[in-house]
Design a protein around this motif. Structure first.
Motif, PDB file in Angstrom:
ATOM      1  N   ASN A   1       0.810  -1.216   0.000  1.00 61.37           N
ATOM      2  CA  ASN A   1       0.000   0.000   0.000  1.00 61.37           C
ATOM      3  C   ASN A   1       0.845   1.268   0.000  1.00 61.37           C
ATOM      4  OD1 ASN A   1      -3.070  -0.759   0.481  1.00 61.37           O
ATOM      5  ND2 ASN A   1      -1.827  -2.188   1.682  1.00 61.37           N
ATOM      6  N   SER A   2       2.074   1.168  -0.495  1.00 65.47           N
ATOM      7  CA  SER A   2       2.970   2.316  -0.458  1.00 65.47           C
ATOM      8  C   SER A   2       3.944   2.275  -1.626  1.00 65.47           C
ATOM      9  CB  SER A   2       3.749   2.324   0.862  1.00 65.47           C
ATOM     10  OG  SER A   2       4.698   3.360   0.884  1.00 65.47           O
ATOM     11  N   ASN A   3       4.451   3.438  -1.991  1.00 68.43           N
ATOM     12  CA  ASN A   3       5.527   3.515  -2.977  1.00 68.43           C
ATOM     13  C   ASN A   3       6.881   3.206  -2.351  1.00 68.43           C
ATOM     14  OD1 ASN A   3       3.998   4.337  -5.308  1.00 68.43           O
ATOM     15  ND2 ASN A   3       3.773   6.350  -4.356  1.00 68.43           N
ATOM     16  N   VAL A   4       6.918   3.132  -1.019  1.00 68.17           N
ATOM     17  CA  VAL A   4       8.145   2.781  -0.305  1.00 68.17           C
ATOM     18  C   VAL A   4       8.284   1.264  -0.287  1.00 68.17           C
ATOM     19  CG1 VAL A   4       9.375   2.946   1.898  1.00 68.17           C
ATOM     20  CG2 VAL A   4       7.935   4.840   1.122  1.00 68.17           C
ATOM     21  N   ASN A   5       9.489   0.769  -0.439  1.00 72.31           N
ATOM     22  CA  ASN A   5       9.764  -0.666  -0.360  1.00 72.31           C
ATOM     23  C   ASN A   5       9.911  -1.041   1.111  1.00 72.31           C
ATOM     24  OD1 ASN A   5      11.034  -3.233  -0.317  1.00 72.31           O
ATOM     25  ND2 ASN A   5      11.873  -2.895  -2.358  1.00 72.31           N
TER      26      ASN A   5
ATOM     27  N   LYS B   1      15.940  -7.641   8.791  1.00 73.74           N
ATOM     28  CA  LYS B   1      16.819  -8.756   9.134  1.00 73.74           C
ATOM     29  C   LYS B   1      18.176  -8.186   9.491  1.00 73.74           C
ATOM     30  CE  LYS B   1      14.558 -12.249   6.236  1.00 73.74           C
ATOM     31  NZ  LYS B   1      13.394 -11.416   5.920  1.00 73.74           N
ATOM     32  N   ASP B   2      18.950  -8.950  10.225  1.00 73.74           N
ATOM     33  CA  ASP B   2      20.238  -8.465  10.682  1.00 73.74           C
ATOM     34  C   ASP B   2      21.171  -8.196   9.501  1.00 73.74           C
ATOM     35  OD1 ASP B   2      21.669  -7.826  13.122  1.00 73.74           O
ATOM     36  OD2 ASP B   2      23.054  -9.422  12.576  1.00 73.74           O
ATOM     37  N   GLY B   3      21.821  -7.026   9.500  1.00 74.39           N
ATOM     38  CA  GLY B   3      22.826  -6.730   8.501  1.00 74.39           C
ATOM     39  C   GLY B   3      22.311  -6.201   7.184  1.00 74.39           C
ATOM     40  N   MET B   4      21.047  -5.767   7.130  1.00 77.09           N
ATOM     41  CA  MET B   4      20.520  -5.201   5.885  1.00 77.09           C
ATOM     42  C   MET B   4      21.130  -3.825   5.629  1.00 77.09           C
ATOM     43  SD  MET B   4      16.440  -5.994   5.841  1.00 77.09           S
ATOM     44  CE  MET B   4      15.807  -7.444   5.009  1.00 77.09           C
ATOM     45  N   LEU B   5      21.547  -3.581   4.381  1.00 74.80           N
ATOM     46  CA  LEU B   5      22.051  -2.280   3.976  1.00 74.80           C
ATOM     47  C   LEU B   5      20.881  -1.295   3.897  1.00 74.80           C
ATOM     48  CD1 LEU B   5      24.450  -0.559   2.869  1.00 74.80           C
ATOM     49  CD2 LEU B   5      23.735  -1.316   0.585  1.00 74.80           C
ATOM     50  N   LEU B   6      21.005  -0.157   4.556  1.00 65.64           N
ATOM     51  CA  LEU B   6      19.952   0.847   4.502  1.00 65.64           C
ATOM     52  C   LEU B   6      20.012   1.574   3.165  1.00 65.64           C
ATOM     53  CD1 LEU B   6      19.946   2.433   8.073  1.00 65.64           C
ATOM     54  CD2 LEU B   6      18.778   0.393   7.230  1.00 65.64           C
ATOM     55  N   GLU B   7      18.869   1.614   2.464  1.00 64.40           N
ATOM     56  CA  GLU B   7      18.806   2.210   1.141  1.00 64.40           C
ATOM     57  C   GLU B   7      17.695   3.242   1.066  1.00 64.40           C
ATOM     58  OE1 GLU B   7      19.382  -0.689  -2.231  1.00 64.40           O
ATOM     59  OE2 GLU B   7      18.782  -2.108  -0.657  1.00 64.40           O
ATOM     60  N   ARG B   8      17.883   4.228   0.218  1.00 66.79           N
ATOM     61  CA  ARG B   8      16.829   5.209  -0.033  1.00 66.79           C
ATOM     62  C   ARG B   8      15.610   4.500  -0.632  1.00 66.79           C
ATOM     63  NH1 ARG B   8      18.055  10.599   0.317  1.00 66.79           N
ATOM     64  NH2 ARG B   8      16.146  11.087  -0.861  1.00 66.79           N
ATOM     65  N   GLY B   9      14.443   4.990  -0.284  1.00 66.65           N
ATOM     66  CA  GLY B   9      13.221   4.401  -0.806  1.00 66.65           C
ATOM     67  C   GLY B   9      12.809   3.120  -0.116  1.00 66.65           C
ATOM     68  N   HIS B  10      13.511   2.766   0.964  1.00 64.64           N
ATOM     69  CA  HIS B  10      13.221   1.532   1.691  1.00 64.64           C
ATOM     70  C   HIS B  10      12.862   1.835   3.141  1.00 64.64           C
ATOM     71  CE1 HIS B  10      15.165  -0.173  -1.802  1.00 64.64           C
ATOM     72  NE2 HIS B  10      14.912  -1.401  -1.371  1.00 64.64           N
ATOM     73  N   ALA B  11      12.005   0.989   3.721  1.00 68.78           N
ATOM     74  CA  ALA B  11      11.658   1.064   5.136  1.00 68.78           C
ATOM     75  C   ALA B  11      11.848  -0.309   5.754  1.00 68.78           C
ATOM     76  CB  ALA B  11      10.221   1.535   5.329  1.00 68.78           C
ATOM     77  N   TYR B  12      12.245  -0.332   7.025  1.00 68.48           N
ATOM     78  CA  TYR B  12      12.604  -1.563   7.714  1.00 68.48           C
ATOM     79  C   TYR B  12      11.818  -1.637   9.024  1.00 68.48           C
ATOM     80  CZ  TYR B  12      16.358  -0.797   4.390  1.00 68.48           C
ATOM     81  OH  TYR B  12      17.060  -0.533   3.231  1.00 68.48           O
ATOM     82  N   LEU B  13      10.955  -2.639   9.140  1.00 71.69           N
ATOM     83  CA  LEU B  13      10.095  -2.814  10.310  1.00 71.69           C
ATOM     84  C   LEU B  13      10.733  -3.800  11.286  1.00 71.69           C
ATOM     85  CD1 LEU B  13       7.214  -2.392  11.654  1.00 71.69           C
ATOM     86  CD2 LEU B  13       6.552  -4.482  10.439  1.00 71.69           C
TER      87      LEU B  13
ATOM     88  N   LEU C   1      31.508   3.249   5.170  1.00 64.82           N
ATOM     89  CA  LEU C   1      30.670   4.352   4.706  1.00 64.82           C
ATOM     90  C   LEU C   1      29.206   3.948   4.625  1.00 64.82           C
ATOM     91  CD1 LEU C   1      32.953   5.771   1.848  1.00 64.82           C
ATOM     92  CD2 LEU C   1      32.701   6.620   4.197  1.00 64.82           C
ATOM     93  N   GLU C   2      28.900   2.714   4.995  1.00 65.88           N
ATOM     94  CA  GLU C   2      27.533   2.193   4.871  1.00 65.88           C
ATOM     95  C   GLU C   2      26.845   2.120   6.235  1.00 65.88           C
ATOM     96  OE1 GLU C   2      28.141  -0.779   1.020  1.00 65.88           O
ATOM     97  OE2 GLU C   2      28.319  -1.596   3.059  1.00 65.88           O
ATOM     98  N   TYR C   3      25.519   2.215   6.181  1.00 65.54           N
ATOM     99  CA  TYR C   3      24.694   2.068   7.383  1.00 65.54           C
ATOM    100  C   TYR C   3      23.838   0.818   7.225  1.00 65.54           C
ATOM    101  CZ  TYR C   3      26.103   6.845   8.462  1.00 65.54           C
ATOM    102  OH  TYR C   3      26.844   7.968   8.740  1.00 65.54           O
ATOM    103  N   LYS C   4      23.793   0.009   8.276  1.00 68.48           N
ATOM    104  CA  LYS C   4      23.091  -1.272   8.208  1.00 68.48           C
ATOM    105  C   LYS C   4      22.211  -1.475   9.440  1.00 68.48           C
ATOM    106  CE  LYS C   4      26.586  -3.651   5.410  1.00 68.48           C
ATOM    107  NZ  LYS C   4      27.440  -4.853   5.290  1.00 68.48           N
ATOM    108  N   THR C   5      21.242  -2.386   9.306  1.00 66.25           N
ATOM    109  CA  THR C   5      20.415  -2.772  10.449  1.00 66.25           C
ATOM    110  C   THR C   5      21.189  -3.715  11.353  1.00 66.25           C
ATOM    111  OG1 THR C   5      19.500  -4.667   9.251  1.00 66.25           O
ATOM    112  CG2 THR C   5      18.286  -2.583   9.108  1.00 66.25           C
TER     113      THR C   5
END
Length: 357
Positions: free
Chosen positions: A217-221, A226-238, A252-256
């Motif tokens: 129901n969103s344009n956001v992915n 999950k552990d170690g996911m790369l944070l990306e623009r256009g994405h949301a992490y629950l 230089l990367e940000y991860k969950t």
């Protein structure tokens, strides 16, 4: 030990179901309710691991109550009803089990066997759905005057704020009423926003399906973190319903990073843990939003963020299902802007474009 709330308008059936469930070693009936409104208050009071629901009840039928429960306070629910024709439908409404009441001369022994088999078959799900209860709530000889020790976020994630990383990130915390409120926000969000991290108080098992619902129901992915996911623009992490969600910097990367530790501020996932992590790693370039929910989870973390010049926003009272968490944050002086639910999406967009700080 799993605690159960039995909801049925029949005194005799409540007693029968209670006695049968209490015969199962892994389960204990912590309370009983006569209708949906009584059940709502007792769910708040006792926080059971699972509820049983009758369909034919006064004031509000069980199907409507089940749908409202899944919308406002998702939790494992088993329907125990004489309306066997509803057996398939109630799974679409969110039930995890269905047990027909005895009919046609069926013995109570047979009915008890079906209750036991159904509940025992659900234990593998309940281990994931539930957060461990304090002993005061689950012991057969519980002390009703016992007080649960409230874990401060310092015990899980010490405060080491970053003044400003320059990296944009949105952290959202919510609880009761958050499922529908988050849907409303995400339906109005565009693509290519900064990463969004969400800590919604929700049982594990429901969190993954809710992530899919947000995504659809969103344009956001949107996905369950999950552990170690790369944070990306256009994405949301629950946050999964049984883990704290945090963020870490790797080069230089940000991860969950998921933490399987104690409940913090009486919750896991905890909004305080998410906020504390974002404040430590992202700092003043982040945005934090606290939405509808009961209690005060998020207040400590948001106050730290506010003091660190993070842009903090709270949902206003009139648009909250429960004006608890936002009210506590506001009272603590942790909030810069107080916003109606209908406007939260635009505030996120404005922040992403550098129009709000």
């Amino acid at each position: 030990m799993y605690t159960v709330l039995v909801i049925d308008d029949s005194p005799s059936m409540r007693r029968i179901i209670k006695d049968m469930i209490n015969e199962i070693d892994e389960f204990e009936v912590i309370s009983m309710a006569v209708d949906a409104f009584d059940a709502r208050e007792k769910i708040k009071q006792y926080e059971p691991d699972i509820v049983t629901i009758d369909i034919n009840m006064p004031k509000m039928n069980g199907v409507v109550f089940l749908r409202n429960l899944m919308r406002l306070h998702p939790m494992p629910a088993v329907v125990i009803s004489g309306e066997s024709v509803r057996g398939n439908d109630i799974f679409d409404d969110g039930a995890v089990g269905f047990i027909p009441k005895p009919e046609g001369g069926e013995s109570m022994i047979s009915f008890q066997k079906r209750i036991k088999e159904t509940l025992l078959n659900l234990t593998f799900l309940l281990k994931r759905y539930t957060l461990k209860k304090p002993k005061a709530l689950v012991s057969k000889t519980k002390n009703t005057n016992a007080v649960e020790y409230k874990i401060h976020p310092d015990e899980v994630i010490p405060s080491t704020p970053t003044r400003g990383s320059g990296y944009k990130l949105i952290a959202i915390g919510s609880s009761t009423g958050g499922v529908e409120s988050l849907l409303k926000v995400f339906q109005n969000l565009p693509e290519n926003l900064p990463p969004i991290l969400i800590s919604q108080h929700i049982p594990y098992g429901f969190s993954n399906s809710f992530a899919h619902r947000l995504n659809d129901n969103s344009n956001v992915n949107v996905q369950e973190a999950k552990d170690g996911m790369l944070l990306e623009r256009g994405h949301a992490y629950l946050a999964p319903g049984n883990m704290h969600l945090t963020v870490v910097k790797n080069g230089l990367e940000y991860k969950t990073k998921l933490l399987d530790t104690k409940k913090v501020s009486q919750h896991k996932p905890s909004v305080d843990v998410l906020y504390r992590s974002v404040n430590n790693v992202i700092g003043s370039s982040a945005m934090a939003i606290i939405m509808t929910g009961m209690g005060d989870d998020g207040t400590i973390g948001m106050k730290d963020m506010f003091n660190n010049n993070v842009y903090t926003v709270a949902q206003n009272e009139i648009s909250c299902v429960v004006f608890g968490m936002p009210a506590k944050a506001i009272k603590a002086g942790a909030v810069k802007d107080i916003v109606h639910l209908d406007d939260i999406a635009q505030y996120i967009i404005d922040y992403s474009m550098g129009k709000r700080r």
